[in-house]
Design an enzyme around this catalytic site. Structure first.
Site, PDB file in Angstrom:
ATOM      1  N   GLY A 121      -4.214   1.348   4.560  1.00 12.46           N
ATOM      2  CA  GLY A 121      -3.091   1.282   5.415  1.00 12.46           C
ATOM      3  C   GLY A 121      -3.712   0.614   6.620  1.00 12.46           C
ATOM      4  N   GLY A 159      -6.891   5.277   5.006  1.00  8.06           N
ATOM      5  CA  GLY A 159      -7.552   4.200   5.742  1.00  8.06           C
ATOM      6  C   GLY A 159      -7.281   2.826   5.356  1.00  8.06           C
ATOM      7  N   LYS A 207       0.758  -1.299   0.032  1.00 10.84           N
ATOM      8  CA  LYS A 207      -0.150   0.065  -0.034  1.00 10.84           C
ATOM      9  C   LYS A 207       0.975   1.228   0.060  1.00 10.84           C
ATOM     10  CE  LYS A 207      -1.922   3.151   1.852  1.00 10.84           C
ATOM     11  NZ  LYS A 207      -1.454   4.388   1.705  1.00 10.84           N
ATOM     12  N   GLU A 240      11.013  16.818  13.527  1.00 14.16           N
ATOM     13  CA  GLU A 240      11.237  16.687  12.082  1.00 14.16           C
ATOM     14  C   GLU A 240      10.617  17.556  11.367  1.00 14.16           C
ATOM     15  OE1 GLU A 240       9.787  13.042  10.152  1.00 14.16           O
ATOM     16  OE2 GLU A 240      11.883  12.742   9.581  1.00 14.16           O
ATOM     17  N   CYS A 246      14.550  10.707   5.620  1.00 15.40           N
ATOM     18  CA  CYS A 246      14.478  10.306   7.070  1.00 15.40           C
ATOM     19  C   CYS A 246      15.704  10.454   7.724  1.00 15.40           C
ATOM     20  CB  CYS A 246      13.692   9.027   7.338  1.00 15.40           C
ATOM     21  SG  CYS A 246      14.415   7.732   6.377  1.00 15.40           S
TER      22      CYS A 246
HETATM   23  P1  NAD Z   1       2.842   9.095   6.773  1.00 10.16           P
HETATM   24  O1  NAD Z   1       3.028   8.697   8.417  1.00 10.16           O
HETATM   25  O2  NAD Z   1       1.958  10.242   6.706  1.00 10.16           O
HETATM   26  O3  NAD Z   1       2.375   8.011   5.800  1.00 10.16           O
HETATM   27  C1  NAD Z   1       3.070   6.843   5.352  1.00 10.16           C
HETATM   28  C2  NAD Z   1       2.050   5.909   4.822  1.00 10.16           C
HETATM   29  O4  NAD Z   1       1.288   5.241   5.874  1.00 10.16           O
HETATM   30  C3  NAD Z   1       1.253   6.092   3.722  1.00 10.16           C
HETATM   31  O5  NAD Z   1       1.183   5.077   2.751  1.00 10.16           O
HETATM   32  C4  NAD Z   1      -0.037   6.440   4.186  1.00 10.16           C
HETATM   33  O6  NAD Z   1      -1.286   6.256   3.443  1.00 10.16           O
HETATM   34  C5  NAD Z   1      -0.006   5.420   5.439  1.00 10.16           C
HETATM   35  N1  NAD Z   1      -0.903   5.619   6.537  1.00 10.16           N
HETATM   36  C6  NAD Z   1      -1.573   6.734   6.896  1.00 10.16           C
HETATM   37  N2  NAD Z   1      -2.111   6.573   7.898  1.00 10.16           N
HETATM   38  C7  NAD Z   1      -2.116   5.311   8.222  1.00 10.16           C
HETATM   39  C8  NAD Z   1      -2.498   4.465   9.287  1.00 10.16           C
HETATM   40  N3  NAD Z   1      -3.279   5.012  10.350  1.00 10.16           N
HETATM   41  N4  NAD Z   1      -2.419   3.217   9.354  1.00 10.16           N
HETATM   42  C9  NAD Z   1      -1.670   2.382   8.465  1.00 10.16           C
HETATM   43  N5  NAD Z   1      -1.084   3.385   7.412  1.00 10.16           N
HETATM   44  C10 NAD Z   1      -1.153   4.617   7.392  1.00 10.16           C
HETATM   45  O7  NAD Z   1       4.508   9.287   6.316  1.00 10.16           O
HETATM   46  P2  NAD Z   1       4.748  10.072   4.762  1.00 10.16           P
HETATM   47  O8  NAD Z   1       4.212  11.691   5.153  1.00 10.16           O
HETATM   48  O9  NAD Z   1       4.258   9.467   3.737  1.00 10.16           O
HETATM   49  O10 NAD Z   1       6.482  10.155   4.821  1.00 10.16           O
HETATM   50  C11 NAD Z   1       7.158  11.185   5.462  1.00 10.16           C
HETATM   51  C12 NAD Z   1       7.482  10.343   6.631  1.00 10.16           C
HETATM   52  O11 NAD Z   1       8.113   9.241   6.580  1.00 10.16           O
HETATM   53  C13 NAD Z   1       8.592  11.275   7.704  1.00 10.16           C
HETATM   54  O12 NAD Z   1       8.327  11.210   8.894  1.00 10.16           O
HETATM   55  C14 NAD Z   1       9.870  10.264   7.241  1.00 10.16           C
HETATM   56  O13 NAD Z   1      10.972  10.340   8.113  1.00 10.16           O
HETATM   57  C15 NAD Z   1       9.354   8.878   7.253  1.00 10.16           C
HETATM   58  N6  NAD Z   1      10.347   7.979   6.754  1.00 10.16           N
HETATM   59  C16 NAD Z   1      10.989   7.115   7.323  1.00 10.16           C
HETATM   60  C17 NAD Z   1      11.966   6.258   6.683  1.00 10.16           C
HETATM   61  C18 NAD Z   1      12.702   5.239   7.378  1.00 10.16           C
HETATM   62  O14 NAD Z   1      13.290   4.386   7.051  1.00 10.16           O
HETATM   63  N7  NAD Z   1      12.945   5.556   8.657  1.00 10.16           N
HETATM   64  C19 NAD Z   1      12.012   6.239   5.295  1.00 10.16           C
HETATM   65  C20 NAD Z   1      11.504   7.458   4.641  1.00 10.16           C
HETATM   66  C21 NAD Z   1      10.437   8.001   5.361  1.00 10.16           C
END
Ligand code: NAD
Length: 486
Positions: free
Chosen positions: A219, A217, A181, A390, A291
């Site tokens: 996810g 949702g 997803k 962040e 990240c």
């Molecule tokens: P996000 O947390 O908003 O979304 C990530 C994913 O989760 C998306 O696919 C989203 O649709 C899904 N999602 C949203 N709500 C959910 C829920 N309640 N349950 C399950 N899935 C859900 O993050 P983003 O804005 O897409 O990405 C940026 C963030 O990702 C930053 O905080 C960054 O640091 C982090 N990141 C971490 C790494 C790592 O390897 N540590 C790598 C890249 C990005």
């Protein structure tokens, strides 16, 4: 193909439209609508999970190692054949600067699939512990590693190929089936994977399902469904908490790669000019949307003003640029929403007493697209929210330190623990500082840790578990002990 279905879902081996219709994907550099992606609903997700469950329970996928290795190599080769198209797509959909597509934004993760294919062949799947007589009962014991089952992979938009493939590669190598997803901002990068899997590999129906949707949702649905055994999530720490809480209902294993606010430590014996220039360059590559990017720059207090001048000078010279241009380091941010979030932090930094040594807003002359100037904030303490939280944009904070112990203290004074960097003249001393950082990766004097065989992940609130490397592969395995009475 009709405009409502420019790119499709991969459900149970077939490329199909979403029952929710379609949603637009746009170029963040220009706001141009690239086209549409299939908009999956909860019913589509339900089908995807059912297909993945069936493929795991009823096919030989999880036990046929040689077949899996072959399929992973087919996937790598299929993606390589479409490299030019994928490169252009990545630049246009993600806003990724072209130079990064020759590394972590595309070519490197595609190549990494070959490493995971090799691991399937070389891994010790079963270990013989030999005979023993526990409680006087002669037994021959063996320990087997087996696939965890159905993996729900939820990914963000910032490095979509790297993160999608760093989940698919090890999960499939380990023998799992997967429902992917992706983030709603970058659906095409994931949909292309579905196309290549369906059209250019022998990966059986249901083993990989790609479910693009405008609805976050879906996810959450993956985290609740009892047919899913493991959730592999990359995204923000806030969403990671929700994933963990929701997965608790069915006691799923969770693997979390979350946010960071990593420190770049310049020791007092470092070449200040070289170190600060490098910190500026690496801090705003891809507009700081990584990240593991080091966004807190820690410099010796007595050289703070000089460090500010060098860092700001480099950032100003880098500026922003068209991501199609080979020379661009800092492209656009992904969306209007993300730009607004960053601007909120810029306002906060000023309220907290900070100043901008360069940048601090939108660049001039860019009326279309989502842009933020490379920015350096000075004058904030490490306790300020803009220095601790962040921001996920091209925004760096310059902090003073009073020697090695103090640098380690400030670097570790963070809820996060994802990455870090240390620059110093005496490499042994720099290495000692690196060992004291509470983070999953550290670069010393510009060393690059990104590679298929190197585990990546976070301490503290930056995550649970490791991606990549043997450790990353083993996240997707169960352990079974078998004892035979003798
Ligand atoms: P996000 O947390 O908003 O979304 C990530 C994913 O989760 C998306 O696919 C989203 O649709 C899904 N999602 C949203 N709500 C959910 C829920 N309640 N349950 C399950 N899935 C859900 O993050 P983003 O804005 O897409 O990405 C940026 C963030 O990702 C930053 O905080 C960054 O640091 C982090 N990141 C971490 C790494 C790592 O390897 N540590 C790598 C890249 C990005």
């Amino acid at each position: 193909m009709s405009r409502t279905t420019d790119r499709l879902l991969l459900l149970d081996g077939r490329l199909v439209p979403g029952t929710g219709g379609a949603f637009e994907t746009i170029n963040p550099a220009t706001e141009e609508v690239l086209g549409t992606a299939a908009d999956a609903t909860a019913a589509d997700m339900d089908r995807a999970i059912g297909a993945a469950r069936r493929a795991f329970d009823e096919t030989a996928w999880s036990t046929d190692h040689a077949f899996r290795a072959r399929c992973l190599n087919q996937l790598r080769d299929g993606l390589k054949r479409r490299a030019d198209e994928l490169r252009d797509l990545t630049i246009r959909e993600v806003g990724a600067p072209r130079f990064l597509t020759f590394g972590a934004q595309l070519d490197a993760p595609v190549d990494d699939l070959g490493w995971f294919a090799g691991l399937v062949e070389s891994y010790e799947w079963e270990r013989d512990l030999g005979r023993a007589e526990p409680m006087g009962m002669a037994s021959h014991r063996r320990v087997r590693r087996e696939a965890a089952g159905v993996v729900g992979a939820v990914t963000p938009w910032n490095f979509p190929h790297q993160i999608n493939l760093a989940k698919l590669g090890p999960a499939l190598a380990a023998g799992n089936t997967v429902v992917l997803k992706p983030a709603p901002d970058t659906p095409w990068c994931a949909a292309v994977l579905g196309e290549v899997i369906a059209e250019e590999t022998d990966i059986p129906a249901g083993v990989v399902n790609v479910v693009t949707s405008s609805d976050h949702g879906l996810g959450a649905q993956l985290t609740r469904d009892p047919r899913v055994d493991l959730v592999s999530f990359t995204g923000s720490t806030a969403t990671g908490r929700e994933v963990m809480a929701s997965a608790a209902g069915t006691l799923k294993r969770v693997f979390l790669e979350l946010g960071g606010k990593s420190a770049f430590i310049v020791l007092d014996d470092a070449d200040l000019r070289a170190a600060c220039s490098y910190a500026a360059f690496s801090g705003v590559a891809h507009a700081g949307q990584g990240c593991a990017i080091t966004t807190r720059i820690l410099v010796p207090r007595e050289r703070y003003a000089e460090a500010a001048e060098i860092t700001a000078g480099t950032l100003a010279k880098l500026g922003v640029g068209d991501p199609q241009d080979d020379r661009t380091i800092c492209g656009p941010v992904i969306s209007a929403k993300q730009r607004e979030r960053i601007e909120g932090y810029l306002e906060l930094a000023v309220e907290e007493g900070g100043a901008f040594a360069c940048g601090g807003g939108r660049p001039e002359g860019r009326d279309k697209g989502f842009w933020i100037e490379p920015t350096l904030i000075t004058g904030l303490p490490n306790e300020a929210r803009a220095a601790r939280e962040e921001i996920f944009g091209p925004v760096l904070v310059l902090l003073p330190h009073d020697g090695d112990d103090d640098a380690v203290r400030v670097a570790n004074d963070s809820p996060y623990g994802l990455s870090g960097a240390v620059h110093g003249g005496d490499v042994e001393r720099a290495r000692t500082v690196a060992r004291r950082l509470r983070t999953g990766t550290v670069s010393v004097n510009g060393g690059v840790w990104y590679s298929a065989d190197v585990p990546f992940g976070g301490y503290k609130q930056s995550g649970i578990g490791r991606e990549m490397g043997v450790a990353g592969f083993e996240e997707y395995l169960e352990t079974k002990a078998i004892a035979e009475g003798l």
